[in-house]
Design a protein around this motif. Structure first.
Motif, PDB file in Angstrom:
ATOM      1  N   LYS A 383       0.931  -1.066  -0.075  1.00 40.51           N
ATOM      2  CA  LYS A 383      -0.048   0.119  -0.013  1.00 40.51           C
ATOM      3  C   LYS A 383       1.053   1.274  -0.123  1.00 40.51           C
ATOM      4  O   LYS A 383       1.870   1.411   0.504  1.00 40.51           O
ATOM      5  N   LYS A 384       0.572   2.313  -0.885  1.00 40.27           N
ATOM      6  CA  LYS A 384       1.246   3.321  -0.764  1.00 40.27           C
ATOM      7  C   LYS A 384       0.254   4.613  -1.119  1.00 40.27           C
ATOM      8  O   LYS A 384      -0.581   4.532  -1.928  1.00 40.27           O
ATOM      9  N   VAL A 385       0.560   5.634  -0.213  1.00 44.63           N
ATOM     10  CA  VAL A 385      -0.122   6.674  -0.284  1.00 44.63           C
ATOM     11  C   VAL A 385       0.568   7.790  -1.508  1.00 44.63           C
ATOM     12  O   VAL A 385       1.684   8.062  -1.032  1.00 44.63           O
ATOM     13  N   ILE A 386      -0.316   8.195  -2.217  1.00 50.99           N
ATOM     14  CA  ILE A 386       0.175   9.483  -3.285  1.00 50.99           C
ATOM     15  C   ILE A 386      -0.392  10.634  -2.717  1.00 50.99           C
ATOM     16  O   ILE A 386      -1.571  10.988  -2.834  1.00 50.99           O
ATOM     17  N   GLU A 387       0.370  11.666  -2.220  1.00 54.81           N
ATOM     18  CA  GLU A 387      -0.002  13.037  -2.084  1.00 54.81           C
ATOM     19  C   GLU A 387      -0.478  13.568  -3.093  1.00 54.81           C
ATOM     20  O   GLU A 387       0.486  13.454  -4.181  1.00 54.81           O
ATOM     21  N   PRO A 388      -1.545  14.532  -2.962  1.00 55.14           N
ATOM     22  CA  PRO A 388      -1.761  15.423  -3.935  1.00 55.14           C
ATOM     23  C   PRO A 388      -0.987  16.690  -4.388  1.00 55.14           C
ATOM     24  O   PRO A 388      -0.062  17.184  -3.211  1.00 55.14           O
ATOM     25  N   ASN A 389      -0.629  17.055  -5.484  1.00 55.21           N
ATOM     26  CA  ASN A 389      -0.060  18.157  -5.903  1.00 55.21           C
ATOM     27  C   ASN A 389      -0.766  19.342  -5.643  1.00 55.21           C
ATOM     28  O   ASN A 389      -2.097  19.248  -5.365  1.00 55.21           O
ATOM     29  N   THR A 390      -0.304  20.450  -5.328  1.00 57.91           N
ATOM     30  CA  THR A 390      -0.890  21.945  -4.958  1.00 57.91           C
ATOM     31  C   THR A 390      -0.796  22.515  -6.205  1.00 57.91           C
ATOM     32  O   THR A 390       0.389  23.012  -6.839  1.00 57.91           O
ATOM     33  N   ILE A 391      -1.747  22.943  -6.674  1.00 58.88           N
ATOM     34  CA  ILE A 391      -1.855  23.885  -7.840  1.00 58.88           C
ATOM     35  C   ILE A 391      -2.101  25.318  -7.561  1.00 58.88           C
ATOM     36  O   ILE A 391      -3.307  25.394  -6.772  1.00 58.88           O
ATOM     37  N   VAL A 392      -1.465  26.232  -7.883  1.00 58.01           N
ATOM     38  CA  VAL A 392      -1.775  27.615  -7.377  1.00 58.01           C
ATOM     39  C   VAL A 392      -2.299  28.398  -8.611  1.00 58.01           C
ATOM     40  O   VAL A 392      -1.732  28.509  -9.655  1.00 58.01           O
ATOM     41  N   LYS A 393      -3.514  29.206  -8.519  1.00 56.49           N
ATOM     42  CA  LYS A 393      -3.927  29.883  -9.515  1.00 56.49           C
ATOM     43  C   LYS A 393      -4.196  31.358  -9.153  1.00 56.49           C
ATOM     44  O   LYS A 393      -4.418  31.710  -7.745  1.00 56.49           O
ATOM     45  N   GLN A 394      -3.622  32.300  -9.980  1.00 55.42           N
ATOM     46  CA  GLN A 394      -3.780  33.622  -9.568  1.00 55.42           C
ATOM     47  C   GLN A 394      -5.111  34.140 -10.090  1.00 55.42           C
ATOM     48  O   GLN A 394      -5.780  33.869 -10.880  1.00 55.42           O
ATOM     49  N   ASP A 395      -5.726  34.848  -9.166  1.00 55.82           N
ATOM     50  CA  ASP A 395      -6.922  35.352  -9.167  1.00 55.82           C
ATOM     51  C   ASP A 395      -6.910  36.915  -9.205  1.00 55.82           C
ATOM     52  O   ASP A 395      -6.788  37.646  -7.918  1.00 55.82           O
ATOM     53  N   PRO A 396      -7.144  37.701 -10.157  1.00 55.20           N
ATOM     54  CA  PRO A 396      -7.108  39.006 -10.237  1.00 55.20           C
ATOM     55  C   PRO A 396      -8.217  39.666  -9.568  1.00 55.20           C
ATOM     56  O   PRO A 396      -8.381  41.122  -9.136  1.00 55.20           O
ATOM     57  N   ASP A 397      -9.291  39.023  -9.215  1.00 54.75           N
ATOM     58  CA  ASP A 397     -10.423  39.413  -8.475  1.00 54.75           C
ATOM     59  C   ASP A 397     -10.238  39.494  -6.941  1.00 54.75           C
ATOM     60  O   ASP A 397     -11.075  39.747  -6.166  1.00 54.75           O
ATOM     61  N   LEU A 398      -9.247  38.788  -6.546  1.00 54.42           N
ATOM     62  CA  LEU A 398      -9.011  38.558  -4.928  1.00 54.42           C
ATOM     63  C   LEU A 398      -7.838  39.504  -4.603  1.00 54.42           C
ATOM     64  O   LEU A 398      -6.978  39.743  -5.520  1.00 54.42           O
ATOM     65  N   GLU A 399      -7.986  40.094  -3.119  1.00 49.77           N
ATOM     66  CA  GLU A 399      -6.911  41.036  -2.871  1.00 49.77           C
ATOM     67  C   GLU A 399      -5.664  40.545  -3.046  1.00 49.77           C
ATOM     68  O   GLU A 399      -5.335  39.239  -2.617  1.00 49.77           O
ATOM     69  N   LEU A 400      -4.638  41.294  -3.196  1.00 50.07           N
ATOM     70  CA  LEU A 400      -3.219  40.774  -3.202  1.00 50.07           C
ATOM     71  C   LEU A 400      -2.770  40.143  -2.231  1.00 50.07           C
ATOM     72  O   LEU A 400      -2.793  40.564  -0.886  1.00 50.07           O
ATOM     73  N   GLY A 401      -2.414  39.041  -2.335  1.00 47.90           N
ATOM     74  CA  GLY A 401      -1.524  38.145  -1.115  1.00 47.90           C
ATOM     75  C   GLY A 401      -2.417  37.184  -0.692  1.00 47.90           C
ATOM     76  O   GLY A 401      -2.158  36.225  -0.114  1.00 47.90           O
ATOM     77  N   GLY A 409      -8.096  18.869  -2.319  1.00 47.65           N
ATOM     78  CA  GLY A 409      -7.633  17.626  -2.901  1.00 47.65           C
ATOM     79  C   GLY A 409      -7.951  16.317  -2.328  1.00 47.65           C
ATOM     80  O   GLY A 409      -8.531  16.288  -1.173  1.00 47.65           O
ATOM     81  N   GLU A 410      -7.381  15.311  -2.979  1.00 50.86           N
ATOM     82  CA  GLU A 410      -7.687  13.857  -2.416  1.00 50.86           C
ATOM     83  C   GLU A 410      -6.437  13.284  -2.416  1.00 50.86           C
ATOM     84  O   GLU A 410      -5.791  13.035  -3.489  1.00 50.86           O
ATOM     85  N   LYS A 411      -6.213  12.275  -1.400  1.00 51.41           N
ATOM     86  CA  LYS A 411      -4.852  11.419  -1.523  1.00 51.41           C
ATOM     87  C   LYS A 411      -5.080  10.470  -2.466  1.00 51.41           C
ATOM     88  O   LYS A 411      -6.223  10.182  -2.470  1.00 51.41           O
ATOM     89  N   GLY A 412      -3.992   9.754  -3.184  1.00 47.86           N
ATOM     90  CA  GLY A 412      -4.164   8.752  -4.108  1.00 47.86           C
ATOM     91  C   GLY A 412      -3.719   7.643  -3.412  1.00 47.86           C
ATOM     92  O   GLY A 412      -2.905   7.716  -2.464  1.00 47.86           O
ATOM     93  N   PHE A 413      -3.698   6.525  -3.989  1.00 47.09           N
ATOM     94  CA  PHE A 413      -3.251   5.391  -3.450  1.00 47.09           C
ATOM     95  C   PHE A 413      -3.036   4.298  -4.527  1.00 47.09           C
ATOM     96  O   PHE A 413      -3.289   4.178  -5.726  1.00 47.09           O
ATOM     97  N   GLN A 414      -1.892   3.370  -4.245  1.00 51.11           N
ATOM     98  CA  GLN A 414      -1.554   2.368  -4.792  1.00 51.11           C
ATOM     99  C   GLN A 414      -1.416   0.994  -3.965  1.00 51.11           C
ATOM    100  O   GLN A 414      -1.211   1.186  -2.766  1.00 51.11           O
ATOM    101  N   VAL A 415      -2.131  -0.054  -4.661  1.00 48.51           N
ATOM    102  CA  VAL A 415      -2.348  -1.216  -3.928  1.00 48.51           C
ATOM    103  C   VAL A 415      -2.170  -2.345  -4.634  1.00 48.51           C
ATOM    104  O   VAL A 415      -2.597  -2.518  -5.731  1.00 48.51           O
TER     105      VAL A 415
END
Length: 456
Positions: A383-401, A409-415
């Motif tokens: 059994k192996k847990v695969i951590e999810p990647n983090t994807i960053v999206k720029q949002d011009p409608d959201l305050e800076l920073g 996200g959801e963890k993945g698995f191999q078995v």
């Protein structure tokens, strides 16, 4: 000598001629006597009722009296095995056109040319002449009665089955299907009425259908080979309905040695017209409503039961996301016309599959012949847990920073799963079932890029 012989021959011929003459005279005299009398000729019968020597009026009275008496005392009796149904003549308005029969009887020996009349009279007087009785009846009323009888007799075939009564295996006998053929029975009644005399007894025409499974098929089944149980949420009514329909379809299934079971062929399409409802399913990694949501729990429960029964798995596919009702790597997803679950009976005897549903649990049973078998377990390894990647999206409608987590996200698995067989506590085989991978769902974060100075 020749003169004496010729004279003797002449005398014989003359004697015979005299006999023929007197017979002819007697015949003509008899016919002449009947011809001038207003009576039906001797020897005429209507059915088995003699009317010869009677006037039309006398014959009408006699036939009417006898027929009414016979109809009153002789109902139509329908028979099937040891059951009988009685139909009174009045119920179907069974009747005879007596006036027409009397006229026919009177015309015997009185129609046609002189030769035909003489011939018919001679036959009638010496051998008799019988007129058939043709009955009339209300065909629509008879059809109604037969249809009513059919509702009491018709039954769908019921296959023999195996049930678990506590810890005891019980075989329930099969029942033949019965369907009354109203049209064929009506024809049989009509033929009987127009060819035989009262009383009428007619066998119902019943089509018999053998069930798919007869008791003989279950004679070797005396043991519960394996079973598997999964749990579900009873509050999700649509999903429970779908589970119930699919579980009913895989209940009471007989597989002979070498036969293949196909989940899709057995259960059929999961459509609204067959009673299926919308419930959550995974499509492209997302949980969305779709027709037949929950059916995969039935296929996965069945998969685990037949694994433990040591059946041969022919086709099995894992879900995109691991479901929570079975251990990791022990699921079997299905989809109409796309993904199927198949296995074959790899034993030497018939097996029988049954399902049982409670308010919160589904159980699949596999019954077969009692014999020494290895102990079977299903084990998940590597059994192996695969951590999810983090994807960053720029949002011009959201305050800076500023950061907003759009999806955790959801963890993945191999078995890797194996079917392990042990006999007398020792492992005798380890069968690779599958290497499954459930990909992770990326974690998505939105980061604000809105320039506060530009707003001024």
């Amino acid at each position: 000598m020749q003169i004496a012989s010729g004279k003797r021959t002449t005398n014989i011929i003359l004697f015979l001629a005299i006999i023929v003459l007197f017979s002819s005279v007697s015949l003509f005299a008899a016919n002449a006597a009947f011809a001038v009398r207003d009576e039906i000729y001797t020897g005429v019968k209507i059915g088995n009722i003699p009317v010869g020597g009677l006037s039309e009026a006398e014959a009408r009275t006699k036939v009417t009296t006898l027929m009414n008496d016979r109809l009153a005392k002789n109902p139509l009796i329908l028979i099937y095995k040891d059951r009988e149904w009685t139909i009174q003549p009045t119920e179907i308005k069974l009747s005879v056109d007596i006036d027409s029969l009397i006229k026919q009887a009177y015309q015997v020996g009185r129609s046609g040319n002189i030769i035909q009349r003489l011939q018919e009279r001679y036959i009638t007087i010496n051998k008799g002449y019988q007129l058939p009785i043709n009955f009339a009846y209300d065909k629509e009323k008879l059809s109604e009665i037969l249809t009513s009888i059919a509702t009491t007799l018709n039954q769908e075939p019921q296959s023999a089955k195996v049930v678990l009564n506590g810890v005891k295996i019980v075989s329930i006998p099969d029942t033949e299907g019965l369907k009354v053929d109203v049209e064929a029975t009506t024809k049989a009644i009509n033929d009987k009425i127009n060819t035989d005399s009262l009383p009428y007894k007619v066998s119902l025409v019943v089509n018999v259908t053998k069930p798919n499974i007869v008791l003989e098929d279950l004679k070797s089944i005396d043991d519960l080979i394996a079973s598997y149980t999964t749990q579900f949420n009873s509050q999700n009514e649509n999903r429970v309905q779908n589970i119930r329909l699919a579980a009913t379809s895989v209940n009471n299934i007989l597989l002979r040695p070498g036969e293949t079971f196909s989940f899709n062929q057995t259960v059929g399409l999961r459509l609204a017209e067959y009673g299926y409802k919308e419930a959550p399913v995974f499509i492209n990694g997302k949980l969305v409503p779709d027709w037949g949501g929950g059916v995969c729990q039935v296929s996965s429960t069945l998969y685990n039961a037949v694994l433990l029964a040591d059946m041969n798995i022919l086709e099995r596919t894992s879900h995109y996301r691991p479901p929570g009702y079975v251990p990791l790597g022990q699921d079997a997803t299905v989809a109409d016309n796309l993904l199927d679950f198949k296995f074959s009976n790899s034993s030497e005897h018939n097996i029988f599959i049954g399902s049982e549903l409670t308010d919160t649990h589904l159980t699949i049973y596999v019954f077969g012949k009692s014999e020494k078998r290895p102990e079977i377990t299903v084990a998940a390894t590597d059994k192996k847990v695969i951590e999810p990647n983090t994807i960053v999206k720029q949002d011009p409608d959201l305050e800076l920073g500023k950061e907003v987590v759009e999806s955790e996200g959801e963890k993945g698995f191999q078995v890797t799963t194996y079917r392990i067989k042990q006999l007398n506590g020792k492992e005798i085989s380890r069968e690779l079932l599958a290497k499954d991978e459930f990909p992770p769902d990326d974690r998505i974060v939105r980061v604000g890029t809105k320039n506060l100075h530009d707003q001024k």
